[in-house]
Design an enzyme around this catalytic site. Sequence first.
Site, PDB file in Angstrom:
ATOM      1  N   ARG A  10       0.982  -1.057  -0.091  1.00  0.00           N
ATOM      2  CA  ARG A  10      -0.161   0.027   0.011  1.00  0.00           C
ATOM      3  C   ARG A  10       1.105   1.220   0.005  1.00  0.00           C
ATOM      4  NH1 ARG A  10      -4.744   1.376   4.322  1.00  0.00           N
ATOM      5  NH2 ARG A  10      -3.005   1.197   5.983  1.00  0.00           N
ATOM      6  N   ASP A  18      -3.727   3.098  14.291  1.00  0.00           N
ATOM      7  CA  ASP A  18      -2.820   3.612  13.202  1.00  0.00           C
ATOM      8  C   ASP A  18      -3.499   4.906  12.951  1.00  0.00           C
ATOM      9  OD1 ASP A  18      -5.049   3.382  11.546  1.00  0.00           O
ATOM     10  OD2 ASP A  18      -4.360   1.886  10.360  1.00  0.00           O
TER      11      ASP A  18
END
EC number: 2.3.3.9
Length: 568
Positions: free
Chosen positions: A183, A469
Site C-alpha cells: 500500500r 494507526d
Amino acid sequence: MDLGTYGNSTPMAQKGVTGGYDVPEGVDIRGRYDEEFAKILTVDALQFVVDLQREFRNHVKYAMECRREAKRRYNEGAVPGFDPATRCVREGEWTCAPVPPSVADRRVEITGPVERKMIINALNSGAKVFMADFEDALSPSWENLMRGQVNLKDAVDGTISFHDKARNRVYKLNDQTAKLFVRPRGWHLPEAHILIDGEPATGCLVDFGLYFYHNYAAFRRTQGAGFGPFFYLPKMEHSREAKIWNSVFERAEKMAGIERGSIRGTVLIETLPAVFQMDEILYELRDHSAGLNCGRWDYIFSYVKTFQAHPDRLLPDRVLVGMTQHFMKSYSELLIRTCHRRGSHAMGGMAAQIPIRNDAAANEAALDLVKKDKLREVKAGHDGTWAAHPGLIPVCMEVFTNNMGNAPNQIQTMNREDAAALTEDDLLQRPRGVRTMEGLRLNTRVGIQYLAAWLTGSGSVPLYNLMEDAATAEISRVQNWQWLKYGVELDGDGLGVKVTNELFGRVVEEEMARIEGEVGKEKFKKGMYKEACKIFTRQCTAPTLDDFLTLDAYNHIVIHHPKRSSRL
C-alpha cells in the site's frame, strides 16, 4: 530485480550527484545518504519515478483541486450522492478482468508497516495475504521509507532475515508465505526528501515506482504466477483518482514489457464520497482491479470530515460507531453487491484487537468480539477480512473457512441483489448513540499517544488492547474538533456538560498526567508527548478542520541533509 537498462523510457540526458546519490537530471535528494538506500535509489529507478511524476503530476493536482471544490460544496450544505452523469456505468453489464489464480483465496489478510521483522512475521503468519504498508501504519520518515524499500526487495528476493540480538533469535521466511500486497501513500501526501524539477515528489509515485521497478520481475516469477505486483490503493474520493492509478499501472507495464492487466490493485473504500463511486472506481480500474475493501476506520473519519459544517450530523462516542450502525451496514452490503456483480473481491474490515496476554477473561472477551464481527462479514458475503495481529489469524480463518468451505471466495455465490435497493439516505443515515466525558478523554489520550509515537518513527501503536494507526487517531481528532466547534452536550453519563475550550484544556492536562503515569516518567520525558500534545490540541481547537493530521505533523519529521558534491 533491476532492469539494467531502462526499457523504452525517456533517454537519460545528464546525470548528477545530490546528497551522495547518483541522480537523473532534475532530481535533488535531500535524505541522508546510505549505501543500502543507494541500491534502491539507482539512476534508472529514479528515472522511472521522474517519468511518472512528470506525466501525472498535473492530473494529481487537478484531482486534489476537485477534492477542495467538493469540500466547499459540502461545507455550504450539499451532501455526497450518486452522480447522474455516470448512471450508465452503474447500470451497465460489464465485469472486471478475471481474478488472478494466485490471489483467488484472500480469506484472511494481515496488515502492518514495512519494518523488517514485521514483514517476516506477517509473511509467515498463516494469512493468505500480507499488506505491507507505506501509509497509515507507517511514519513516513526518510529512514522508514527507504529501509522499507530495502526490506521489501529482500522479501521478494526471498533473502530477508532478521537477527534479534536481544532474544538471540534469527527470523527467516518459511517455505509457504502470504502473498504480498503493497500500500503506497495517498495522492495527497508529498515526499519532501525527493525534489523533482524543484518541487516535492508525489509520495505514492515514489513508493510505487521504487517498489515496482526493483521487484516486478522476481514477484511475477515467485509469487504472482505471471501476474503482479499487487497493490492496495488508499484514500480515494472519486473515480478520476482511480483513473490516474490505472494510467500509472499501464505506464509501468509498458516500461517493463509485461502484459496489460498484470498489475492489480484493491481500492480501499474509506471516504464517504467514494461509496457513491464504487462502480465507477471499479470501471476505471477494470483491467487492473482486485476488488474493493471496507476501510471502516477511515470511513468514520471521512463521515465527520465530509459533514464538518453540518451540526445535525454529530457522531456519538467513537466506540459506538460500529458496523451495526445503519450507515456502516449499508456501506458494507453495497460494497459486496457492487464487487460481486463485477466479478471482484469484496474485502471486509480490520479486526484491530490484539491478544491480551495477562488477562485470560479479557482476552476471551476480545476474541469473542472478533469472532462475531468476522461471522457478520462472512455471512454478509465478504470474501475475506483483515487482522492487525498474527494472534487473530486462526480465529478469523476458522470463521471464514467454516462458512465458505473449500471455495476460495464468495464472488459467484453471494450476489446480494437485495442491496440494490439501498439508497443515498441509507448510506448517509445519522449514527445513533450518546456522547460521554469518557469518549472525550479516550479520544484525547489515544490521539496524543499515537501522534507521539508517529513523531518518533512508529506508525502502528498498541494502545488499550487495540492496534491504532493514523485512521483511528484521525477519528479521535475530528470528533474532538466537531464536539468543540458545536459545543455539544455530553448526554451519555448524566453530567450534561457542554464541551468548551476550557473543558478540553482541563481534559488535556489530566490525560497528559494519566499518560505519564501509564508510560512512566522516563519514557514520557524521552518520548515526544509534549510536542504531540501541542499539535493535537492545536488541530482539535483550530477554527477550520485540517484535512489530515499527518499533513501538518509531516513537517516535524522531514530532515533535509545538506547537498554534497561527492560521497563522504
